[in-house]
Design a protein around this motif. Structure first.
Motif, mmCIF file in Angstrom:
data_model
loop_
_atom_site.group_PDB
_atom_site.id
_atom_site.type_symbol
_atom_site.label_atom_id
_atom_site.label_comp_id
_atom_site.label_asym_id
_atom_site.label_seq_id
_atom_site.Cartn_x
_atom_site.Cartn_y
_atom_site.Cartn_z
ATOM 1 N N LYS A 452 -16.013 -7.639 2.289
ATOM 2 C CA LYS A 452 -15.949 -7.222 0.880
ATOM 3 C C LYS A 452 -15.529 -5.766 0.692
ATOM 4 O O LYS A 452 -15.040 -5.407 -0.394
ATOM 5 C CB LYS A 452 -17.306 -7.445 0.213
ATOM 6 C CG LYS A 452 -17.701 -8.914 0.101
ATOM 7 C CD LYS A 452 -19.039 -9.074 -0.609
ATOM 8 C CE LYS A 452 -19.421 -10.541 -0.769
ATOM 9 N NZ LYS A 452 -20.727 -10.706 -1.450
ATOM 10 N N HIS A 456 -10.737 -3.521 3.227
ATOM 11 C CA HIS A 456 -9.866 -3.179 2.109
ATOM 12 C C HIS A 456 -9.663 -1.672 1.929
ATOM 13 O O HIS A 456 -8.826 -1.269 1.118
ATOM 14 C CB HIS A 456 -10.440 -3.775 0.820
ATOM 15 C CG HIS A 456 -10.715 -5.237 0.922
ATOM 16 N ND1 HIS A 456 -9.721 -6.188 0.923
ATOM 17 C CD2 HIS A 456 -11.886 -5.927 1.077
ATOM 18 C CE1 HIS A 456 -10.258 -7.396 1.055
ATOM 19 N NE2 HIS A 456 -11.567 -7.257 1.142
ATOM 20 N N ILE A 457 -10.413 -0.855 2.655
ATOM 21 C CA ILE A 457 -10.315 0.597 2.467
ATOM 22 C C ILE A 457 -8.924 1.127 2.800
ATOM 23 O O ILE A 457 -8.348 1.888 2.013
ATOM 24 C CB ILE A 457 -11.409 1.335 3.269
ATOM 25 C CG1 ILE A 457 -12.796 0.970 2.735
ATOM 26 C CG2 ILE A 457 -11.205 2.845 3.207
ATOM 27 C CD1 ILE A 457 -13.946 1.534 3.556
ATOM 28 N N GLU A 459 -5.808 -0.251 2.831
ATOM 29 C CA GLU A 459 -4.747 -0.618 1.890
ATOM 30 C C GLU A 459 -5.006 -0.041 0.504
ATOM 31 O O GLU A 459 -4.068 0.339 -0.212
ATOM 32 C CB GLU A 459 -4.597 -2.134 1.816
ATOM 33 C CG GLU A 459 -5.816 -2.869 1.311
ATOM 34 C CD GLU A 459 -5.611 -4.383 1.277
ATOM 35 O OE1 GLU A 459 -4.890 -4.858 0.391
ATOM 36 O OE2 GLU A 459 -6.196 -5.076 2.141
ATOM 37 N N THR A 460 -6.275 0.059 0.119
ATOM 38 C CA THR A 460 -6.605 0.608 -1.194
ATOM 39 C C THR A 460 -6.215 2.080 -1.297
ATOM 40 O O THR A 460 -5.815 2.560 -2.363
ATOM 41 C CB THR A 460 -8.112 0.443 -1.475
ATOM 42 O OG1 THR A 460 -8.453 -0.945 -1.401
ATOM 43 C CG2 THR A 460 -8.484 0.978 -2.847
ATOM 44 N N ASN A 461 -6.307 2.803 -0.191
ATOM 45 C CA ASN A 461 -6.025 4.240 -0.194
ATOM 46 C C ASN A 461 -4.621 4.584 0.304
ATOM 47 O O ASN A 461 -4.238 5.756 0.299
ATOM 48 C CB ASN A 461 -7.057 4.966 0.671
ATOM 49 C CG ASN A 461 -8.425 5.009 0.021
ATOM 50 O OD1 ASN A 461 -8.712 5.872 -0.798
ATOM 51 N ND2 ASN A 461 -9.276 4.053 0.394
ATOM 52 N N ASP A 462 -3.860 3.595 0.718
ATOM 53 C CA ASP A 462 -2.582 3.856 1.379
ATOM 54 C C ASP A 462 -1.596 4.592 0.464
ATOM 55 O O ASP A 462 -0.949 5.564 0.890
ATOM 56 C CB ASP A 462 -1.963 2.541 1.866
ATOM 57 C CG ASP A 462 -0.848 2.766 2.861
ATOM 58 O OD1 ASP A 462 -1.103 3.387 3.903
ATOM 59 O OD2 ASP A 462 0.292 2.331 2.587
ATOM 60 N N GLU A 463 -1.478 4.152 -0.769
ATOM 61 C CA GLU A 463 -0.510 4.782 -1.671
ATOM 62 C C GLU A 463 -0.896 6.232 -1.959
ATOM 63 O O GLU A 463 -0.029 7.125 -2.031
ATOM 64 C CB GLU A 463 -0.417 3.985 -2.976
ATOM 65 C CG GLU A 463 0.662 4.486 -3.928
ATOM 66 C CD GLU A 463 2.047 4.471 -3.308
ATOM 67 O OE1 GLU A 463 2.817 5.432 -3.565
ATOM 68 O OE2 GLU A 463 2.368 3.522 -2.554
#
Length: 476
Positions: A452, A456-457, A459-463
């Motif tokens: 959960k 996801h950390i 990909e969530t912060n990649d941009e």
């Protein structure tokens, strides 16, 4: 009368040489730290001066000061050094330029001749073989990366058009567990290794570590805790295009090592947090007569699983294809202290490697049923329990946690006919220490966190990290 084997194990941060008996018992050992890798402009990373050879000479001499046995009872030496590096040599065997580290961006592309004075281009094992024996031979199993070699047959390509490096500059390839040559009088004088003893080829360091850890093809995953952390399984088939693992040469002829994605500068993050937390940790550890890492393990053992919501993503060194990546610590609040940060790093390492291992096993259609953990980090009971809890399977460690050095010695034992097969050598030389069983409550918590949140950390912060990289680096 006891016979002994030298296991040479040179990694990114240190050179370790161990004298084993033929039953895998450590008789004497010495480690010397390598000099810090010099990071230069445009992604260059080198081992300064002639540090690998200098370190090997010093380590061997210090080892023999400790050794109380008879050097005449040493029957051979297994030679293992860092993979994915490049040594460029003159005709006399000296380096033309410092050894290029696996972190060097130049290792991502084939070598092209720079100067007429260059006579040979080889790996770290090839270079050290020449230093010890004068031979221009090297194990075929340490050629990982952009070399003109067939990755399945491990022979130099027959097609001359595939060579960016002239073929005459390349060493003769031999199988693992092959006698490369004998220690010369000059090398004996410099290292203290007896002249005339056989020097034996090994493999790349990860495959030798798998051998030294007793890895077999039965659904067991080996987690290797080094500067580069990875997980591995043994197999017999070469796959040229896997999605979630790499196919590398194995430590004995005919086998392959399946290697998951890993963590660059992995265990260096543990050193980083220890240094960041400062002298109080070091001073208190010294008072207790234990290492700073052991003291941090004691403190972090009181931190609950999940580190009270503090999560660490281990991108301290970005991948060459994702140069914008950065390490992340997410979820701080006022109650988080140093032990939380330490445990969060351990959990981040274990969770990242679980995801990488599971992706490899899923693609291979193999049920992961057991893990073996090797490397210095396996000494910590807390880290071992975290691995068992996150993976949800038993986690084993062996008496020799520096499995690569033992693997090096096993290669020598096979070459010198001490044992007839890989299986017989493992049975006699790899000795089990203990096993950690998963805490089911912690495993279920980690699974929920992973599915959960943790996965996801990145990909969530990649941009955001891409934008930051562009700002910091002048929008180039």
């Amino acid at each position: 009368m006891a016979k002994y084997i030298l296991g040479i194990d040179q990694g990114t941060q240190s050179t370790k040489v161990t004298i084993f008996d033929t039953f895998g018992k450590k008789i004497a050992s010495h480690t010397e730290q390598l000099r810090e890798i010099q990071l230069g402009d445009n992604g260059k990373a080198i081992h300064p001066d002639d540090d690998l050879w200098t370190s090997l000479k010093l380590t061997c001499n210090k080892l023999f000061e400790k050794f109380e046995g008879n050097k005449d009872d040493i029957i051979g030496a297994g030679l293992l050094s860092i993979r994915c590096c490049r040594a460029v040599m003159k005709e006399n065997g000296e380096l033309f330029s410092p050894v290029q580290s696996w972190m060097d961006i130049r290792l991502s592309r084939p070598y092209k001749v720079e100067d007429d004075e260059i006579a040979y281009v080889t790996t770290t094992t090839g270079y050290l073989t020449h230093r010890l024996t004068g031979e221009t031979k090297d194990t075929r199993s340490n050629y990982v990366g952009p070399w003109p070699i067939n990755p399945e047959t491990l022979e130099w390509y027959a097609d001359e058009e595939k060579y960016t490096t002239p073929k005459e500059m390349l060493f003769e390839l031999v199988d693992p567990s092959t006698v490369l040559g004998e220690v010369t009088e000059k090398a004996a004088e410099l290292t203290g290794i007896p002249a005339g003893i056989p020097v034996v080829s090994t493999s790349n360091d990860k495959a030798a570590e798998g051998l030294g850890a007793g890895l077999v093809n039965d659904g067991t995953v080996l987690v290797s805790l080094g500067t580069y952390i990875t997980s591995m399984m043994l197999g017999e088939d070469y796959d040229p295009n896997p999605s979630n693992y790499f196919t590398n040469p194995g430590a004995t002829p005919g086998e392959f090592l399946y290697e998951s994605s890993g963590i660059r500068r992995g265990m260096s993050t543990v050193t980083w947090i220890k240094e960041l937390l400062g002298s109080d940790i070091i001073d208190e550890a010294e008072k207790r007569g234990i290492s700073p890492e052991n003291y941090l393990n004691i403190l972090a053992d009181d931190v609950p699983a999940g580190s009270d919501g503090l999560y660490t993503v281990l991108h301290w060194l970005p991948r060459p294809s994702n140069i914008h990546e950065r390490g992340i610590m997410l979820g701080f609040n006022g109650k988080h202290k140093g032990p939380h940060m330490f445990r969060s790093i351990l959990e981040g390492i274990a969770m990242t490697m679980y995801n990488n291992s599971q992706a490899m096993c899923d693609e291979l259609d193999i049920d992961l049923n057991h893990i073996v953990v090797s490397g210095g980090g396996s000494k910590g009971d807390l880290f071992m329990q975290i691995f068992a809890d996150i993976y949800g399977v038993p986690a084993r460690r062996n008496e020799i946690n520096g499995a690569a050095g033992l693997g090096s010695a096993i290669c020598a034992a096979l070459a010198l006919d001490v044992y007839d097969s890989r299986e017989e050598a493992i049975k006699n030389m790899v000795n089990f220490e203990d096993e950690f069983l998963p805490n089911q409550e912690n495993h279920e918590l980690y699974q929920e966190i992973n599915e959960k949140v943790y996965k996801h950390i990145p990909e969530t912060n990649d941009e955001l990290l891409k934008r930051s990289y562009q700002i910091i680096n002048g929008n180039n």
